[in-house]
Scaffold this active site. Structure first.
Site, mmCIF file in Angstrom:
data_model
loop_
_atom_site.group_PDB
_atom_site.id
_atom_site.type_symbol
_atom_site.label_atom_id
_atom_site.label_comp_id
_atom_site.label_asym_id
_atom_site.label_seq_id
_atom_site.Cartn_x
_atom_site.Cartn_y
_atom_site.Cartn_z
ATOM 1 N N ARG A 84 -17.757 -0.071 22.192
ATOM 2 C CA ARG A 84 -18.688 0.963 22.642
ATOM 3 C C ARG A 84 -20.125 0.453 22.565
ATOM 4 O O ARG A 84 -20.925 0.693 23.464
ATOM 5 C CB ARG A 84 -18.512 2.225 21.804
ATOM 6 C CG ARG A 84 -19.336 3.402 22.284
ATOM 7 C CD ARG A 84 -18.872 3.857 23.648
ATOM 8 N NE ARG A 84 -19.821 4.773 24.295
ATOM 9 C CZ ARG A 84 -20.892 4.387 24.965
ATOM 10 N NH1 ARG A 84 -21.203 3.093 25.052
ATOM 11 N NH2 ARG A 84 -21.689 5.260 25.526
ATOM 12 N N CYS A 129 -32.987 5.937 22.480
ATOM 13 C CA CYS A 129 -32.168 7.055 22.941
ATOM 14 C C CYS A 129 -31.658 7.892 21.774
ATOM 15 O O CYS A 129 -31.822 9.099 21.736
ATOM 16 C CB CYS A 129 -30.958 6.556 23.733
ATOM 17 S SG CYS A 129 -31.376 5.889 25.351
ATOM 18 N N HIS A 130 -31.009 7.239 20.814
ATOM 19 C CA HIS A 130 -30.179 7.984 19.861
ATOM 20 C C HIS A 130 -30.960 8.582 18.699
ATOM 21 O O HIS A 130 -30.444 9.453 18.011
ATOM 22 C CB HIS A 130 -29.043 7.087 19.360
ATOM 23 C CG HIS A 130 -28.125 6.652 20.466
ATOM 24 N ND1 HIS A 130 -27.303 7.521 21.126
ATOM 25 C CD2 HIS A 130 -27.930 5.442 21.049
ATOM 26 C CE1 HIS A 130 -26.624 6.867 22.063
ATOM 27 N NE2 HIS A 130 -26.994 5.607 22.039
ATOM 28 N N CYS A 136 -23.162 -0.199 25.527
ATOM 29 C CA CYS A 136 -24.559 0.218 25.502
ATOM 30 C C CYS A 136 -25.468 -0.988 25.714
ATOM 31 O O CYS A 136 -26.483 -0.901 26.388
ATOM 32 C CB CYS A 136 -24.896 0.890 24.172
ATOM 33 S SG CYS A 136 -24.978 2.690 24.293
ATOM 34 N N HIS A 138 0.810 -1.229 0.000
ATOM 35 C CA HIS A 138 0.000 0.000 0.000
ATOM 36 C C HIS A 138 0.840 1.275 0.000
ATOM 37 O O HIS A 138 0.285 2.357 -0.164
ATOM 38 C CB HIS A 138 -0.931 0.008 1.212
ATOM 39 C CG HIS A 138 -1.946 -1.108 1.214
ATOM 40 N ND1 HIS A 138 -2.997 -1.148 0.328
ATOM 41 C CD2 HIS A 138 -2.059 -2.210 1.990
ATOM 42 C CE1 HIS A 138 -3.718 -2.229 0.575
ATOM 43 N NE2 HIS A 138 -3.166 -2.897 1.569
#
Lengths: 107, 258
Positions: free
Chosen positions: B215, B177-178, B219, B77
């Site tokens: 993450r 919630c989001h 939740c 790369h």
């Protein structure tokens, strides 16, 4: 040993200027109060001393304790007096000292 | 209940408050916009952003030859600043070989296994996070650009379904919630719109860099559901949906979050 450290200090300054210096080092700062998955205490391993010198003279130092977060970030200010080397030294519980340097040109 | 806009209230009355609207374009805002000034400043300056250590590690790993062929990422790369620009903005993408959606960390794992013929780093390992952060940061400032690819549609649709499905003992969905309450607070912390623009993030609570999947697992544990496994198709599908949802927002990797 070269530290994995991020230094933010001005490269140039006028004599008498107040300059801000910021230094952060990669360190897990293990408190010694945590248990591992096996229930065993994880031994304390922190950086306990930070010293900054400018032109050979100590301008700032700090004692660090287990409550300090991982990757400790320290910021302070000083007066630009002369061109020279700013040296940063972090000493850990294992007695090892890691250092980093920054050059500053004062006119 | 406090309504954001009168129009939304009418909408909710008609539909009995069941289905809520997705976040409108002009209201769309990255997670960093919800943070304190101090945390924003920490993210903005590369000498105070602790995620940069992960970037530096990733840069080293990028050049490190491994495997029997002693190939590094750079062998194929080249300069990541050129070749990897935009890579994070367009992942998850479709993987021809497996015929499924694949996220950036998964792509790096595959490349390491098949092209470098080296032992791939496990999900959640510092090394994989470092490489992902290093590749991710090359897209910093670019808009999230989910690929126009119909083969990703099933993945995105499943991700949307999972996002809107109520789970766990608290019987909440991501959307509860989001989508519906992002302008409010939960336990003192702002509820964000769940745009994954800064991942992998340095989370102060973790005292380390972590992935979007970590993450999301947080939740899921929070609503007392059983979290999906790292690297599971559910997470990839959720990531694929989240990226379409965050489309146009700037990539911030490495983000700093409380």
């Amino acid at each position: 040993m070269t530290a994995r450290a991020l230094i933010n200090a001005p490269k140039t300054a006028r004599k008498g200027d107040i300059i801000e210096i910021r230094a952060m080092i990669a360190h897990k700062m293990e408190t010694g109060y945590r248990q591992g998955p096996n229930g065993q205490m994880i031994p304390r391993d922190i950086i306990n001393r930070f010293v900054c010198t400018y032109g050979g003279a100590e301008i700032f130092s700090a004692d660090l304790f287990p409550a300090v977060s991982a990757n400790p970030f320290i910021a302070f200010s000083t007066v630009a007096t002369e061109s020279g080397t700013i040296t940063f030294a972090w000493t850990g519980d294992d007695g090892q000292t890691q250092t980093a340097t920054a050059e500053i040109a004062v006119n | 209940m406090v309504w954001r806009k009168p129009g939304l209230a009418v909408f909710a009355i008609i539909f009995g408050g069941g289905a809520m609207a997705e976040i409108a374009g002009e209201e769309k805002k990255s997670g960093s916009g919800f943070m304190s000034r101090e945390t924003q400043a920490m993210q903005a300056d590369d000498t105070s952003n602790p995620g940069m250590f992960s970037v530096l590690d990733g840069e080293r790993l990028w050049r490190e030859p491994v495997g029997p062929a002693m190939k590094s990422c750079a062998s194929c790369h080249g300069d990541a600043e050129v070749s990897m620009r935009g890579a994070a903005a367009r992942h998850p993408a479709f993987d021809e070989t497996s015929g499924k959606a694949i996220d950036l960390a998964g792509r790096i794992k595959l490349c390491r296994r098949d092209k470098q013929t080296a032992e791939p780093f496990p999900r959640g390992s510092e090394e994989l996070l470092a490489l992902t952060t290093y590749v991710g940061t090359q897209s910093r400032g670019m808009p999230v650009a989910p690929p126009v690819d119909e083969r990703l549609t099933p993945s995105r649709e499943n991700g949307k379904r999972l996002f809107e499905a109520r789970i766990g003992q608290l019987d909440l969905s991501c959307a509860s919630c989001h989508d519906d309450n992002w302008d409010k607070r939960l336990g003192g912390s702002p509820i964000t719109q769940a745009h994954p623009t800064g991942y992998p993030i340095y989370r102060l609570e973790w005292q380390s860099v972590g992935s979007l999947q970590r993450r999301m697992r947080n939740c899921m544990v929070g609503v007392r559901a059983e979290p999906y496994e790292f690297g599971s198709q559910e997470f990839i599908d959720l990531e694929a949906y989240l990226n379409t949802r965050a489309s146009g927002l700037a990539v911030e990797t490495p983000g700093v979050r409380p």
